[in-house]
Scaffold this active site. Structure first.
Site, PDB file in Angstrom:
ATOM      1  N   ASN A 107      25.251   9.271  -2.900  1.00  7.52           N
ATOM      2  CA  ASN A 107      24.031  10.238  -2.600  1.00  7.52           C
ATOM      3  C   ASN A 107      22.744   9.743  -2.896  1.00  7.52           C
ATOM      4  O   ASN A 107      22.597   9.465  -4.037  1.00  7.52           O
ATOM      5  CB  ASN A 107      24.353  11.229  -3.686  1.00  7.52           C
ATOM      6  CG  ASN A 107      23.333  12.324  -3.934  1.00  7.52           C
ATOM      7  OD1 ASN A 107      22.559  12.689  -2.999  1.00  7.52           O
ATOM      8  ND2 ASN A 107      23.726  13.165  -4.719  1.00  7.52           N
ATOM      9  N   TRP A 108      22.140   9.281  -1.706  1.00 10.52           N
ATOM     10  CA  TRP A 108      20.701   8.715  -1.909  1.00 10.52           C
ATOM     11  C   TRP A 108      19.560   9.437  -2.621  1.00 10.52           C
ATOM     12  O   TRP A 108      18.666   9.139  -3.031  1.00 10.52           O
ATOM     13  CB  TRP A 108      20.441   8.225  -0.526  1.00 10.52           C
ATOM     14  CG  TRP A 108      21.002   7.062  -0.086  1.00 10.52           C
ATOM     15  CD1 TRP A 108      22.297   6.544  -0.535  1.00 10.52           C
ATOM     16  CD2 TRP A 108      20.761   6.626   1.106  1.00 10.52           C
ATOM     17  NE1 TRP A 108      22.696   5.485   0.370  1.00 10.52           N
ATOM     18  CE2 TRP A 108      21.696   5.413   1.522  1.00 10.52           C
ATOM     19  CE3 TRP A 108      20.005   6.711   2.203  1.00 10.52           C
ATOM     20  CZ2 TRP A 108      21.884   4.561   2.533  1.00 10.52           C
ATOM     21  CZ3 TRP A 108      19.952   5.760   3.379  1.00 10.52           C
ATOM     22  CH2 TRP A 108      20.860   4.715   3.564  1.00 10.52           C
ATOM     23  N   LYS A 109      20.019  10.987  -2.745  1.00 12.99           N
ATOM     24  CA  LYS A 109      18.988  11.813  -3.091  1.00 12.99           C
ATOM     25  C   LYS A 109      17.735  11.664  -2.585  1.00 12.99           C
ATOM     26  O   LYS A 109      17.575  11.402  -1.254  1.00 12.99           O
ATOM     27  CB  LYS A 109      18.917  11.562  -4.797  1.00 12.99           C
ATOM     28  CG  LYS A 109      20.090  11.559  -5.487  1.00 12.99           C
ATOM     29  CD  LYS A 109      20.206  11.877  -7.107  1.00 12.99           C
ATOM     30  CE  LYS A 109      21.508  11.578  -7.679  1.00 12.99           C
ATOM     31  NZ  LYS A 109      21.467  11.949  -8.903  1.00 12.99           N
ATOM     32  N   HIS A 114      25.079  20.862  -5.711  1.00 13.22           N
ATOM     33  CA  HIS A 114      24.702  19.536  -6.619  1.00 13.22           C
ATOM     34  C   HIS A 114      23.685  20.195  -7.829  1.00 13.22           C
ATOM     35  O   HIS A 114      22.925  21.197  -7.685  1.00 13.22           O
ATOM     36  CB  HIS A 114      23.791  18.626  -6.051  1.00 13.22           C
ATOM     37  CG  HIS A 114      23.706  17.155  -6.815  1.00 13.22           C
ATOM     38  ND1 HIS A 114      22.738  17.213  -7.836  1.00 13.22           N
ATOM     39  CD2 HIS A 114      24.545  16.066  -6.765  1.00 13.22           C
ATOM     40  CE1 HIS A 114      22.923  15.987  -8.219  1.00 13.22           C
ATOM     41  NE2 HIS A 114      23.831  15.411  -7.677  1.00 13.22           N
ATOM     42  N   GLU A 118      21.459  19.326  -9.477  1.00 20.03           N
ATOM     43  CA  GLU A 118      19.973  18.995  -9.283  1.00 20.03           C
ATOM     44  C   GLU A 118      19.288  20.110  -8.289  1.00 20.03           C
ATOM     45  O   GLU A 118      18.519  20.627  -8.663  1.00 20.03           O
ATOM     46  CB  GLU A 118      19.634  17.662  -8.761  1.00 20.03           C
ATOM     47  CG  GLU A 118      19.613  16.455  -9.638  1.00 20.03           C
ATOM     48  CD  GLU A 118      20.210  15.065  -9.124  1.00 20.03           C
ATOM     49  OE1 GLU A 118      19.782  15.053  -7.837  1.00 20.03           O
ATOM     50  OE2 GLU A 118      20.135  14.171 -10.006  1.00 20.03           O
ATOM     51  N   GLU A 159      31.180  16.655 -12.010  1.00 24.38           N
ATOM     52  CA  GLU A 159      29.976  15.966 -12.216  1.00 24.38           C
ATOM     53  C   GLU A 159      29.553  16.642 -13.306  1.00 24.38           C
ATOM     54  O   GLU A 159      28.742  17.548 -13.130  1.00 24.38           O
ATOM     55  CB  GLU A 159      28.962  15.983 -11.107  1.00 24.38           C
ATOM     56  CG  GLU A 159      29.145  15.236  -9.805  1.00 24.38           C
ATOM     57  CD  GLU A 159      28.008  14.631  -8.912  1.00 24.38           C
ATOM     58  OE1 GLU A 159      28.019  13.310  -8.799  1.00 24.38           O
ATOM     59  OE2 GLU A 159      27.345  15.286  -8.791  1.00 24.38           O
ATOM     60  N   GLY A 207      22.633  10.610 -14.000  1.00 28.28           N
ATOM     61  CA  GLY A 207      21.499   9.735 -13.983  1.00 28.28           C
ATOM     62  C   GLY A 207      21.118   9.164 -15.523  1.00 28.28           C
ATOM     63  O   GLY A 207      19.933   9.039 -15.875  1.00 28.28           O
ATOM     64  N   SER A 215      26.736   8.437 -13.415  1.00 28.59           N
ATOM     65  CA  SER A 215      26.748   7.180 -13.716  1.00 28.59           C
ATOM     66  C   SER A 215      27.528   6.353 -13.462  1.00 28.59           C
ATOM     67  O   SER A 215      27.990   5.443 -14.231  1.00 28.59           O
ATOM     68  CB  SER A 215      26.321   7.484 -15.356  1.00 28.59           C
ATOM     69  OG  SER A 215      25.008   7.975 -15.563  1.00 28.59           O
ATOM     70  N   GLY A 263      25.324   8.224  -7.397  1.00 29.13           N
ATOM     71  CA  GLY A 263      23.834   8.522  -7.240  1.00 29.13           C
ATOM     72  C   GLY A 263      22.937   7.505  -7.301  1.00 29.13           C
ATOM     73  O   GLY A 263      22.922   6.468  -6.406  1.00 29.13           O
ATOM     74  N   GLY A 264      22.547   7.152  -8.449  1.00 31.92           N
ATOM     75  CA  GLY A 264      21.590   6.021  -8.809  1.00 31.92           C
ATOM     76  C   GLY A 264      21.927   4.699  -7.973  1.00 31.92           C
ATOM     77  O   GLY A 264      21.175   3.978  -7.446  1.00 31.92           O
TER      78      GLY A 264
HETATM   79  P1  PGA Z   1      24.126   9.216 -10.819  1.00 28.86           P
HETATM   80  O1  PGA Z   1      24.225  10.647  -9.857  1.00 28.86           O
HETATM   81  O2  PGA Z   1      25.286   8.419 -10.042  1.00 28.86           O
HETATM   82  O3  PGA Z   1      22.692   8.676 -10.521  1.00 28.86           O
HETATM   83  O4  PGA Z   1      24.853   9.769 -12.078  1.00 28.86           O
HETATM   84  C1  PGA Z   1      25.249  11.086  -9.475  1.00 28.86           C
HETATM   85  C2  PGA Z   1      25.158  12.501  -8.623  1.00 28.86           C
HETATM   86  O5  PGA Z   1      23.929  12.956  -8.778  1.00 28.86           O
HETATM   87  O6  PGA Z   1      25.772  12.640  -7.538  1.00 28.86           O
END
Ligand code: PGA
Length: 266
Positions: free
Chosen positions: A8-10, A103, A105, A185, A191, A229, A250-251
């Site tokens: 997930n590149w966000k 998600h 976010e 999650e 994050g 993470s 994500g990150g």
């Molecule tokens: P993260 O994000 O790996 O940066 O914790 C995961 C996600 O939001 O899908």
């Protein structure tokens, strides 16, 4: 069950050139990835069409070695006056196979409620997209000192989300057991660099699987991912758990070194 790695590149990176570069890091590793694993890149909408053309695997050949593409969101209506939105069919017609829904976010910054998420899940499944539904408890639950109570509260939170987000899927005519993926999650782990203890994540994955099976036995085959993470250094601890069928990253998914490390673990 095969492993799924969803990247997930966000809202990254900030140019198509960088997106193509990142894509090629994944693409170049695909011949070494075990056949049984699916790697799904979920870039921002604006890069999807261009990245589709970037695969080094010729169309029609070794389909399973191809990087799959997913969107990070969608709208529930099929067309019309919905400024700024992207419909399920637009994604499907573009050759996108997956979509992330719910998600944390989007729940937080875009005020997405479980009712909205439910509409998106139903619309995406109806259009034939694979849905990666994200659920997970908040920081509030993680602060509870008593472990038993902490786990119970987290499970209650996730169960409530699943009940609302998956409402009415049994009325659907489509093959939900092949199209649904649930990502656990925990919001406090996203994050933050503080990943969930893999045993606790496995316990939650089993809880989610049992919930799904009680809902409909066919949902036994729904893959359960862990996200929060995940890095190249800790991914193995999650893959070691039989209850966990993959990860949502994500990150680390926009860090070339980490991506290489992650794919080597497959
Ligand atoms: P993260 O994000 O790996 O940066 O914790 C995961 C996600 O939001 O899908």
């Amino acid at each position: 069950m095969k492993k799924i790695i969803a990247l997930n590149w966000k809202m990254n990176p900030d140019s198509l050139a960088k997106a193509k570069e990142l894509f090629s890091v994944v693409d170049s590793q695909m011949s070494k990835v075990k056949d049984s694993s699916d790697v799904v890149i979920c870039p921002p909408f604006v890069y999807l069409e261009s990245l589709k053309a970037e695969s080094s695997i010729p169309a029609g050949r070794q389909e399973k070695l191809k990087v799959k593409l997913g969107a990070q969101d969608l709208f529930w209506e099929t067309s019309g006056a919905y400024t700024g939105e992207v419909s399920p069919k637009m994604l499907k017609n573009m050759g996108v196979g997956y979509v992330i829904v719910g998600h944390s976010e989007r729940r937080k910054y875009m005020n997405e409620t479980d009712e909205i998420i439910n509409k998106k899940v139903l619309a995406a499944l109806k259009a034939g997209l694979k849905v990666i539904l994200c659920v997970g408890e908040l920081k509030r639950e993680s602060r509870i000192k008593n472990k038993e109570l902490r786990i119970k509260k987290a499970k209650d939170y996730v169960k409530n989300q699943l009940q609302k987000d998956l409402k009415k899927i049994h009325n659907s005519l489509f093959k939900i057991h092949n199209s649904l993926i649930v990502a656990y999650e925990p919001v406090w782990a996203i994050g933050t660099g503080k990943n969930c203890n893999p045993s606790d994540a496995a316990e939650m994955a089993e809880f989610i699987k049992n919930f799904l099976m009680a809902y409909d036995l066919r949902l036994k085959s729904v893959p359960i991912l862990y996200g929060g993470s995940v890095t190249g250094s800790n991914i193995n601890q999650f893959f070691d758990k039989k209850e966990i069928n993959g990860v949502l990253v994500g990150g680390a998914s926009v860090d070339k070194k980490e991506v290489n490390k992650i794919l080597k673990e497959l």
